[in-house]
Design a protein around this motif. Sequence first.
Motif, PDB file in Angstrom:
ATOM      1  N   GLN A 102      -5.576  -7.032  -5.865  1.00 47.85           N
ATOM      2  CA  GLN A 102      -4.520  -6.201  -5.284  1.00 47.85           C
ATOM      3  C   GLN A 102      -4.752  -4.707  -5.846  1.00 47.85           C
ATOM      4  OE1 GLN A 102      -2.294  -8.293  -8.953  1.00 47.85           O
ATOM      5  NE2 GLN A 102      -1.069  -8.833  -6.881  1.00 47.85           N
ATOM      6  N   ARG A 103      -5.793  -4.289  -4.547  1.00 44.11           N
ATOM      7  CA  ARG A 103      -6.331  -3.231  -4.381  1.00 44.11           C
ATOM      8  C   ARG A 103      -7.390  -2.978  -2.916  1.00 44.11           C
ATOM      9  NH1 ARG A 103     -11.197  -4.351  -5.344  1.00 44.11           N
ATOM     10  NH2 ARG A 103     -12.217  -5.582  -6.632  1.00 44.11           N
ATOM     11  N   ALA A 104      -7.393  -1.060  -2.388  1.00 42.72           N
ATOM     12  CA  ALA A 104      -8.223  -1.145  -1.441  1.00 42.72           C
ATOM     13  C   ALA A 104     -10.028  -2.011  -1.915  1.00 42.72           C
ATOM     14  CB  ALA A 104      -8.871   0.427  -1.947  1.00 42.72           C
ATOM     15  N   PRO A 105     -10.556  -2.748  -0.639  1.00 47.45           N
ATOM     16  CA  PRO A 105      -9.523  -1.840   0.777  1.00 47.45           C
ATOM     17  C   PRO A 105      -8.691  -3.689   1.088  1.00 47.45           C
ATOM     18  CG  PRO A 105     -11.700  -3.402   0.892  1.00 47.45           C
ATOM     19  CD  PRO A 105     -11.157  -3.132  -0.622  1.00 47.45           C
ATOM     20  N   THR A 106      -8.847  -4.318   0.188  1.00 45.05           N
ATOM     21  CA  THR A 106      -8.252  -5.701   0.672  1.00 45.05           C
ATOM     22  C   THR A 106      -6.303  -5.845   0.503  1.00 45.05           C
ATOM     23  OG1 THR A 106      -8.195  -7.241  -2.035  1.00 45.05           O
ATOM     24  CG2 THR A 106     -10.062  -6.954   0.745  1.00 45.05           C
ATOM     25  N   ALA A 107      -5.780  -5.006  -0.413  1.00 46.43           N
ATOM     26  CA  ALA A 107      -4.236  -4.709  -0.398  1.00 46.43           C
ATOM     27  C   ALA A 107      -4.260  -3.149  -0.639  1.00 46.43           C
ATOM     28  CB  ALA A 107      -4.055  -5.258  -1.531  1.00 46.43           C
ATOM     29  N   VAL A 108      -3.183  -2.857   0.235  1.00 48.14           N
ATOM     30  CA  VAL A 108      -2.444  -1.635   0.420  1.00 48.14           C
ATOM     31  C   VAL A 108      -0.586  -1.801   0.160  1.00 48.14           C
ATOM     32  CG1 VAL A 108      -2.386  -1.738   2.946  1.00 48.14           C
ATOM     33  CG2 VAL A 108      -2.420   0.511   1.089  1.00 48.14           C
ATOM     34  N   SER A 109      -0.369  -0.743  -0.846  1.00 43.36           N
ATOM     35  CA  SER A 109       0.926  -0.637  -0.738  1.00 43.36           C
ATOM     36  C   SER A 109       1.329   0.221   0.387  1.00 43.36           C
ATOM     37  CB  SER A 109       1.110  -0.400  -1.968  1.00 43.36           C
ATOM     38  OG  SER A 109       3.197  -0.048  -2.757  1.00 43.36           O
ATOM     39  N   VAL A 110       2.580  -0.484   1.031  1.00 41.27           N
ATOM     40  CA  VAL A 110       3.006   1.010   2.114  1.00 41.27           C
ATOM     41  C   VAL A 110       4.206   0.881   1.688  1.00 41.27           C
ATOM     42  CG1 VAL A 110       1.750  -0.460   3.618  1.00 41.27           C
ATOM     43  CG2 VAL A 110       3.887  -1.349   3.708  1.00 41.27           C
ATOM     44  N   ALA A 111       4.993   0.771   0.825  1.00 41.26           N
ATOM     45  CA  ALA A 111       6.500   1.511   0.206  1.00 41.26           C
ATOM     46  C   ALA A 111       6.823   1.333  -1.375  1.00 41.26           C
ATOM     47  CB  ALA A 111       7.348   0.051   0.873  1.00 41.26           C
ATOM     48  N   PRO A 112       7.342   2.629  -1.294  1.00 37.42           N
ATOM     49  CA  PRO A 112       7.538   2.552  -2.956  1.00 37.42           C
ATOM     50  C   PRO A 112       7.971   1.781  -4.057  1.00 37.42           C
ATOM     51  CG  PRO A 112       9.563   4.208  -1.398  1.00 37.42           C
ATOM     52  CD  PRO A 112       8.563   3.208  -0.860  1.00 37.42           C
ATOM     53  N   ILE A 113       7.841   1.381  -5.165  1.00 39.09           N
ATOM     54  CA  ILE A 113       8.526   0.412  -5.770  1.00 39.09           C
ATOM     55  C   ILE A 113       9.431   1.158  -6.368  1.00 39.09           C
ATOM     56  CG2 ILE A 113       7.967  -0.391  -8.308  1.00 39.09           C
ATOM     57  CD1 ILE A 113       5.331  -0.883  -7.701  1.00 39.09           C
ATOM     58  N   LEU A 114      10.540   1.030  -6.442  1.00 42.14           N
ATOM     59  CA  LEU A 114      11.917   1.071  -6.815  1.00 42.14           C
ATOM     60  C   LEU A 114      12.531   1.080  -8.403  1.00 42.14           C
ATOM     61  CD1 LEU A 114      14.014   0.573  -3.406  1.00 42.14           C
ATOM     62  CD2 LEU A 114      12.299   3.232  -3.781  1.00 42.14           C
ATOM     63  N   ASN A 115      11.718  -0.168  -8.602  1.00 41.98           N
ATOM     64  CA  ASN A 115      12.382   0.076  -9.976  1.00 41.98           C
ATOM     65  C   ASN A 115      11.218  -0.784 -10.531  1.00 41.98           C
ATOM     66  OD1 ASN A 115      12.698  -1.395 -12.004  1.00 41.98           O
ATOM     67  ND2 ASN A 115      15.109  -2.378 -11.721  1.00 41.98           N
ATOM     68  N   ASN A 116      10.119   0.085 -11.458  1.00 39.78           N
ATOM     69  CA  ASN A 116       9.314  -0.700 -12.293  1.00 39.78           C
ATOM     70  C   ASN A 116       9.122  -1.862 -12.967  1.00 39.78           C
ATOM     71  OD1 ASN A 116       7.602   1.246 -11.391  1.00 39.78           O
ATOM     72  ND2 ASN A 116       7.401   3.036 -13.390  1.00 39.78           N
ATOM     73  N   ALA A 117      10.979  -2.366 -13.369  1.00 37.78           N
ATOM     74  CA  ALA A 117      11.099  -3.237 -14.376  1.00 37.78           C
ATOM     75  C   ALA A 117      11.324  -4.886 -12.860  1.00 37.78           C
ATOM     76  CB  ALA A 117      12.345  -3.183 -15.018  1.00 37.78           C
ATOM     77  N   THR A 118      11.105  -4.545 -11.906  1.00 36.91           N
ATOM     78  CA  THR A 118      11.649  -6.130 -10.881  1.00 36.91           C
ATOM     79  C   THR A 118      10.317  -5.324  -9.853  1.00 36.91           C
ATOM     80  OG1 THR A 118      13.005  -4.980 -10.126  1.00 36.91           O
ATOM     81  CG2 THR A 118      13.500  -6.029 -11.659  1.00 36.91           C
ATOM     82  N   PHE A 119       9.527  -4.662  -9.960  1.00 40.36           N
ATOM     83  CA  PHE A 119       8.952  -4.286  -8.439  1.00 40.36           C
ATOM     84  C   PHE A 119       9.368  -3.624  -6.926  1.00 40.36           C
ATOM     85  CE2 PHE A 119       4.285  -5.389  -9.792  1.00 40.36           C
ATOM     86  CZ  PHE A 119       3.769  -3.978 -11.768  1.00 40.36           C
TER      87      PHE A 119
END
Length: 181
Positions: free
Chosen positions: A47-64
């Motif tokens: 779950q990190r570069a270069p094989t995974a990239v987050s493209v939208a922000p987490i709006l709630n840290n408790a649920t992702f």
Amino acid sequence: MASTKLSVFLPLLVTLLLAALLSIGVKICVIIGLSLTHLHFYWSNFQRAPTAVSVAPILNNATFYGAVTINDDTLTLGPDPDNSTSVGKARGLYHFPSNTTSFVYEMIYSFAFTYGDYNGSSLSLLGSVFPSLSGTASELTVAGGTGVFRFARGYAVLKFASGDPKRSLLVNELDVYVSHY
Ligand SMILES: *[C@@H]1O[C@H](CO)[C@@H](O)[C@H](O)[C@H]1NC(C)=O
Ligand SMILES: *[C@@H]1O[C@H](CO)[C@@H](O)[C@H](O)[C@H]1NC(C)=O
Ligand SMILES: *[C@@H]1O[C@H](CO)[C@@H](O)[C@H](O)[C@H]1NC(C)=O
Ligand SMILES: *[C@@H]1O[C@H](CO)[C@@H](O)[C@H](O)[C@H]1NC(C)=O
């Protein structure tokens, strides 16, 4: 008079009967031609570069809630991604669709195989994953396939296998049951 009619209608009747039998026969052959395949392998997601990239922000840290990740993952025969035969790539995205349920994610993935008889064939897997360390399984839909998996239908059972937080590595075990021609 009657015999003339019969001589016209009898061949027609026989032809229709043969056509009906042939159509039933073809259907039976098609049904018999259906294969059921069971695939067992491991899906490793770093779950990190270069094989995974987050493209939208987490709006709630408790649920992702809100997070969307695009992934290019490895599929192997055994549970250790560093020391096991590669069987293909799992490419797709997962997103966290709930602001109230923790860490449930929806996956939209294409599993492209490069191994044995399945080399060049792929399966589309969709569904909700309930990540669990207690070994509870999630069930996914096999939405379709290509190559030997054309007309695929089926399901997959996904179970957490291992994790290595230092490497942001998550390994899941998959049993896929798929019917195809
Ligand atoms: C989530 O946690 C990170 C890191 O602690 C923080 O920067 C961010 O603002 C938090 N996001 C929300 C929506 O609370
Ligand atoms: C791979 O597995 C074999 C057999 O279990 C072992 O001997 C070898 O050390 C392993 N290699 C790595 C890089 O983990
Ligand atoms: C998500 O839930 C949190 C906590 O209940 C709330 O504060 C927040 O406004 C919600 N976010 C959205 C986008 O609805
Ligand atoms: C899979 O097919 C490709 C293209 O035909 C070929 O180059 C490759 O060697 C095959 N891989 C395996 C493991 O058979």
